[in-house]
Design a protein around this motif. Structure first.
Motif, PDB file in Angstrom:
ATOM      1  N   ALA A   1      98.331  18.900   0.622  1.00  0.00           N
ATOM      2  CA  ALA A   1      99.677  19.416   0.901  1.00  0.00           C
ATOM      3  C   ALA A   1     100.515  18.376   1.622  1.00  0.00           C
ATOM      4  N   ARG A   2      99.902  17.671   2.545  1.00  0.00           N
ATOM      5  CA  ARG A   2     100.647  16.639   3.273  1.00  0.00           C
ATOM      6  C   ARG A   2     101.007  15.475   2.347  1.00  0.00           C
ATOM      7  N   GLU A   3     100.124  15.165   1.394  1.00  0.00           N
ATOM      8  CA  GLU A   3     100.459  14.146   0.398  1.00  0.00           C
ATOM      9  C   GLU A   3     101.704  14.552  -0.391  1.00  0.00           C
ATOM     10  N   ALA A   4     101.858  15.852  -0.613  1.00  0.00           N
ATOM     11  CA  ALA A   4     103.030  16.351  -1.334  1.00  0.00           C
ATOM     12  C   ALA A   4     104.262  16.441  -0.439  1.00  0.00           C
ATOM     13  N   GLY A   5     104.118  16.066   0.817  1.00  0.00           N
ATOM     14  CA  GLY A   5     105.247  16.050   1.740  1.00  0.00           C
ATOM     15  C   GLY A   5     105.421  17.295   2.571  1.00  0.00           C
ATOM     16  N   MET A   6     104.507  18.265   2.428  1.00  0.00           N
ATOM     17  CA  MET A   6     104.637  19.528   3.158  1.00  0.00           C
ATOM     18  C   MET A   6     104.136  19.397   4.586  1.00  0.00           C
ATOM     19  N   ARG A   7     104.630  20.248   5.453  1.00  0.00           N
ATOM     20  CA  ARG A   7     104.026  20.417   6.766  1.00  0.00           C
ATOM     21  C   ARG A   7     102.814  21.346   6.596  1.00  0.00           C
ATOM     22  N   THR A   8     101.893  21.318   7.537  1.00  0.00           N
ATOM     23  CA  THR A   8     100.700  22.147   7.395  1.00  0.00           C
ATOM     24  C   THR A   8     100.336  22.818   8.713  1.00  0.00           C
ATOM     25  N   ALA A   9      99.621  23.927   8.588  1.00  0.00           N
ATOM     26  CA  ALA A   9      99.049  24.630   9.740  1.00  0.00           C
ATOM     27  C   ALA A   9      97.623  25.000   9.394  1.00  0.00           C
ATOM     28  N   ALA A  10      96.712  24.829  10.351  1.00  0.00           N
ATOM     29  CA  ALA A  10      95.288  25.078  10.104  1.00  0.00           C
ATOM     30  C   ALA A  10      94.914  26.538  10.245  1.00  0.00           C
ATOM     31  N   HIS A  11      95.821  27.364  10.739  1.00  0.00           N
ATOM     32  CA  HIS A  11      95.558  28.792  10.906  1.00  0.00           C
ATOM     33  C   HIS A  11      96.908  29.497  10.950  1.00  0.00           C
ATOM     34  N   PRO A  12      96.985  30.744  10.452  1.00  0.00           N
ATOM     35  CA  PRO A  12      98.262  31.453  10.496  1.00  0.00           C
ATOM     36  C   PRO A  12      98.895  31.527  11.873  1.00  0.00           C
ATOM     37  N   VAL A  13      98.081  31.539  12.928  1.00  0.00           N
ATOM     38  CA  VAL A  13      98.622  31.583  14.283  1.00  0.00           C
ATOM     39  C   VAL A  13      99.559  30.403  14.561  1.00  0.00           C
ATOM     40  N   PHE A  14      99.351  29.285  13.844  1.00  0.00           N
ATOM     41  CA  PHE A  14     100.158  28.089  14.088  1.00  0.00           C
ATOM     42  C   PHE A  14     101.298  27.929  13.079  1.00  0.00           C
ATOM     43  N   THR A  15     101.618  28.998  12.354  1.00  0.00           N
ATOM     44  CA  THR A  15     102.680  28.908  11.353  1.00  0.00           C
ATOM     45  C   THR A  15     104.023  28.567  11.985  1.00  0.00           C
ATOM     46  N   LEU A  16     104.406  29.274  13.029  1.00  0.00           N
ATOM     47  CA  LEU A  16     105.684  28.995  13.692  1.00  0.00           C
ATOM     48  C   LEU A  16     105.709  27.576  14.240  1.00  0.00           C
TER      49      LEU A  16
ATOM     50  N   ARG B   1     105.664  21.367  15.529  1.00  0.00           N
ATOM     51  CA  ARG B   1     104.838  21.214  16.728  1.00  0.00           C
ATOM     52  C   ARG B   1     103.368  21.176  16.301  1.00  0.00           C
ATOM     53  N   PRO B   2     102.589  20.173  16.709  1.00  0.00           N
ATOM     54  CA  PRO B   2     101.202  20.050  16.249  1.00  0.00           C
ATOM     55  C   PRO B   2     100.248  20.953  17.024  1.00  0.00           C
ATOM     56  N   ALA B   3      99.085  21.185  16.413  1.00  0.00           N
ATOM     57  CA  ALA B   3      97.973  21.834  17.102  1.00  0.00           C
ATOM     58  C   ALA B   3      96.950  20.774  17.479  1.00  0.00           C
TER      59      ALA B   3
ATOM     60  N   ASN C   1      94.492  35.672  22.626  1.00  0.00           N
ATOM     61  CA  ASN C   1      94.915  36.488  21.488  1.00  0.00           C
ATOM     62  C   ASN C   1      96.398  36.832  21.504  1.00  0.00           C
ATOM     63  N   GLU C   2      97.096  36.440  22.550  1.00  0.00           N
ATOM     64  CA  GLU C   2      98.544  36.616  22.606  1.00  0.00           C
ATOM     65  C   GLU C   2      99.255  35.272  22.611  1.00  0.00           C
ATOM     66  N   ALA C   3      98.513  34.185  22.369  1.00  0.00           N
ATOM     67  CA  ALA C   3      99.081  32.838  22.472  1.00  0.00           C
ATOM     68  C   ALA C   3      98.742  32.026  21.224  1.00  0.00           C
TER      69      ALA C   3
ATOM     70  N   ALA D   1      94.756  24.649  19.722  1.00  0.00           N
ATOM     71  CA  ALA D   1      95.882  25.196  20.481  1.00  0.00           C
ATOM     72  C   ALA D   1      97.063  24.241  20.405  1.00  0.00           C
ATOM     73  N   THR D   2      98.244  24.802  20.464  1.00  0.00           N
ATOM     74  CA  THR D   2      99.453  23.978  20.610  1.00  0.00           C
ATOM     75  C   THR D   2      99.699  23.737  22.091  1.00  0.00           C
ATOM     76  N   THR D   3     100.640  22.867  22.388  1.00  0.00           N
ATOM     77  CA  THR D   3     100.982  22.645  23.809  1.00  0.00           C
ATOM     78  C   THR D   3     101.509  23.936  24.426  1.00  0.00           C
ATOM     79  N   ARG D   4     102.196  24.737  23.629  1.00  0.00           N
ATOM     80  CA  ARG D   4     102.675  26.028  24.145  1.00  0.00           C
ATOM     81  C   ARG D   4     101.492  26.915  24.496  1.00  0.00           C
ATOM     82  N   GLY D   5     100.474  26.926  23.639  1.00  0.00           N
ATOM     83  CA  GLY D   5      99.276  27.700  23.933  1.00  0.00           C
ATOM     84  C   GLY D   5      98.546  27.169  25.152  1.00  0.00           C
ATOM     85  N   VAL D   6      98.488  25.846  25.286  1.00  0.00           N
ATOM     86  CA  VAL D   6      97.823  25.236  26.431  1.00  0.00           C
ATOM     87  C   VAL D   6      98.510  25.642  27.726  1.00  0.00           C
ATOM     88  N   HIS D   7      99.832  25.618  27.736  1.00  0.00           N
ATOM     89  CA  HIS D   7     100.561  26.007  28.943  1.00  0.00           C
ATOM     90  C   HIS D   7     100.285  27.458  29.302  1.00  0.00           C
TER      91      HIS D   7
END
Length: 651
Positions: free
Chosen positions: A121-136, A142-144, A165-167, A184-190
């Motif tokens: 997907a990244r080769e095709a130029g798309m952004r990616t997320a490894a889990h639905p929780v990181f879709t936003l 923002r990376p995980a 489970n809320e982050a 985790a994202t930096t937002r999750g880490v915080h």
């Protein structure tokens, strides 16, 4: 506004093929909440339904049943293989229709668990997320990160679960009551840090997958630590072992992984590492290390579920001595015989045709081999002939569509289920192979034989014989009080990935499992040696699973001498059990379920004496005709496990 594309299998939902051939999808934890939070964002699918006739239509029907109204735009649904960037580029092109205008590739997000698919997907130029929780997070670029979460005194796993489970946090492994590996994202880490947890961020997740590589070999610790406190010495040993294991794996994979594998720090008995997409971590074998030293780690919010709430109450104690009845012993003895086991092993290891009256003989059950799927079909048919409800549980590994095989006898009103299991795949990765010029070459699973008569043809035969035994008991009026389920896992040799997917799906489905009996290599016995059965219940997973698994192992240990008083029993428990994390029972420990692995004398004793099991481990010599292969011994083990399991099921 970005356009989102989701993989289905393992990412959005766990799939299973029902007995009538229909597909059922069960949503993964937190997925529905994520989809509903992004209700206004265009959403599509990029998924491989398989090549069978009507597969795409079946997948589409199951998708809309599992997620009604959430994927309304058929123009954003793309079916097909994801073995290149092609399908992802097609998805990007379709996004223009959803947006009524031009869409750049980096305005599209692909959400998928498979690291290789994310790489395409990244080769095709798309952004990616490894889990639905990181879709936003992916939408906002923002990376995980791979993240080590430490729980200080006063903090417990249920508290971490409530926060995570809320982050933007998804655990991948619970190392202990004090350490969890997560994404985790930096937002999750915080969020975690504000709740009082200590967080160590490692590298970006991006297109990598996480593994735990163990090393049970003796470790030489510098004399400078000899007089230090035990905690200091333990920390030094842990760090030294992690560095040594990582160094070996990194050297073995040098030139294979680009970028190279990265250490995620010490893990129980070894090291965590992150490997780029396509890196064959499972193929790296530590010299002299025991079987199953590599474990694939799967993301799952439910990993932090309380370990004392996933099993029916009261099963830890298991009332009574647990010994099988005289009737059960007699039926098991008549149904689970050396000849029966020999017949099953002969068919799945290539001595006899896989299906009577047909010419095909199995060359290899390796997860990469064509015969793997044929064996799955044959075993499923045999289970169906026994009157059991059969389901196939699909999952993907290195681009291969694989299946776990499940066959069940259900009991109305049952409080739980008893599992009798083994792994159906094989490998000959330790064999010696040569090219046309006589030069050594690497094992090629596509062409090289891997009969796996002992590993784990013997365990698979034991499961089949146990199912046949249940049929006899039922026809004789037997009435179990618990469900009895027979499960054959695929790709055990590939870092336990098949049972990982299965146990994760079972937990998400709310299964209540009384106990898991795994038979892994039960026919190896060197001639002239004392027949010895190993019962492994040790677990590094905290919580009641420890005592529950020990109780389950104790039941098997008491049954063995009833079956054959001449057999020696080695019941191994605790975190120092050499089989911790090394067979499919570990995937159930991870979920808090009581589980044991029963095997031949495979591991050395604490004083270093070698086991007397097979000497053809992971070689083409692991055949039914090998001098170390004893179907008589296998029958003793299979009878002991079958009698114990069926007794636990109420027979």
């Amino acid at each position: 506004m970005p356009v989102l594309f989701f993989d289905i299998g393992a990412t959005l939902a766990d799939g299973r093929l029902e007995a009538d051939g229909s597909l059922t999808l069960l949503p993964r934890p937190r997925v529905v909440a994520v989809l509903d939070s992004l209700r206004e964002v265009p959403k599509g699918i990029i998924s491989n339904p398989g090549t069978s006739e009507g597969a795409a239509a079946s997948a589409a029907a199951a998708l809309h049943e599992a997620f009604p109204g959430r994927f309304p735009d058929d123009g954003l649904v793309h079916w097909g293989p994801k073995n290149s960037r092609r399908l992802f580029e097609e998805a990007v092109a379709s996004a223009a229709g959803a947006r009524a205008g031009a869409v750049e590739a980096d305005e599209c997000v692909f959400v998928g668990e498979d690291s290789q698919e994310r790489a395409f997907a990244r080769e095709a130029g798309m952004r990616t997320a490894a889990h639905p929780v990181f879709t936003l997070a992916a939408m906002e670029n923002r990376p995980a990160f791979w993240t080590r979460i430490e729980l200080p005194e006063g903090q417990e796993l249920p508290g971490l679960a409530a926060v995570a489970n809320e982050a933007e946090v998804v655990p991948v492994h619970v190392a202990s009551e004090r350490l969890v590996l997560a994404m985790a994202t930096t937002r999750g880490v915080h969020t975690l840090e504000r709740a009082g947890f200590t967080v160590d961020m490692r590298g970006h997740v991006e297109d990598t997958a996480a593994f735990l590589v163990r090393d049970n070999r003796p470790l030489q610790v510098a004399d400078t630590f000899a007089d230090t406190p035990s905690a200091t010495r333990y920390a030094a040993e842990t760090s030294l072992r992690a560095r040594a294991v990582f160094g070996f794996v990194a050297d073995e994979l040098a030139g294979t992984a680009t970028p190279p594998v990265a250490s995620l720090g010490p893990a129980p008995g070894g090291v965590y590492l992150a490997a780029p997409a396509g890196t064959p971590v499972e193929d790296v074998h530590l010299p002299g290390a025991k079987p199953g030293h590599t474990e694939r780690l799967l993301p799952d919010p439910a990993l932090l579920a309380p370990r004392d709430e996933v099993r029916p109450a009261g099963l830890t104690a298991m009332a009574g001595d647990g010994l099988p009845s005289t009737r059960t012993i007699a039926v098991v003895g008549a149904a689970v015989t050396p000849d029966v086991l020999r017949g099953h092993v002969a068919r799945i290891s290539g001595i006899e045709p896989l299906v009577a009256g047909r010419p095909l003989k199995v060359r290899s059950r390796d997860a990469s081999a064509e015969d793997n799927g044929r064996v799955v079909e044959a075993l499923a048919r045999r289970f169906q002939d026994l009157g059991l409800t059969v389901r196939l549980h699909p999952f993907r590994w290195r681009g291969h569509q694989l299946f776990n095989v499940e066959a069940e006898h259900r009991v109305t009103g049952a409080d739980s289920t008893v599992l009798i299991t083994a792994h159906l795949d094989s490998t000959a990765a330790n064999g010696e192979f040569f090219d046309a010029d006589g030069e050594p070459r690497l094992y090629d699973p596509a062409v090289d034989p891997a009969p796996g008569a002992d590993d784990d043809g013997s365990g698979t035969a034991g499961v089949m014989a146990a199912a046949e035994c249940l049929k006899v008991l039922l026809e004789d009026g037997g009435a179990p009080t618990r469900n009895v389920r027979f499960v054959l896992f695929n790709a055990e040799e590939q870092a336990l990935v098949g049972s990982k997917f299965y146990a994760r799906a079972a937990a998400a489905a709310g299964d209540r499992i009384a106990g898991v009996f795994q038979m892994d290599m039960i026919a190896g016995r060197q001639q002239g040696t004392t027949p010895t059965v190993e019962i492994h219940s040790g677990s590094s997973v905290p919580g009641p699973v420890v005592s529950a698994s020990d109780a389950l192992g104790g039941r098997v240990a008491r049954t063995v001498p009833v079956i054959d008083p001449e057999v020696t029993v080695q019941q191994v428990t605790g975190a120092d059990d050499p089989a911790v994390g090394r067979s499919d029972h570990a995937s159930f420990h991870e979920r808090g379920w009581a589980a044991v692995a029963v095997s031949e004398d495979l591991f050395s004793t604490p004083d270093g004496a070698p086991g007397n099991g097979t000497r053809q481990y992971h070689t083409p010599g692991d055949t039914l005709h090998d001098q170390d292969h004893s179907t008589d011994f296998a029958a003793t083990v299979a009878r002991s496990v079958t009698a114990t399991a069926l007794t636990l099921a109420g027979l």
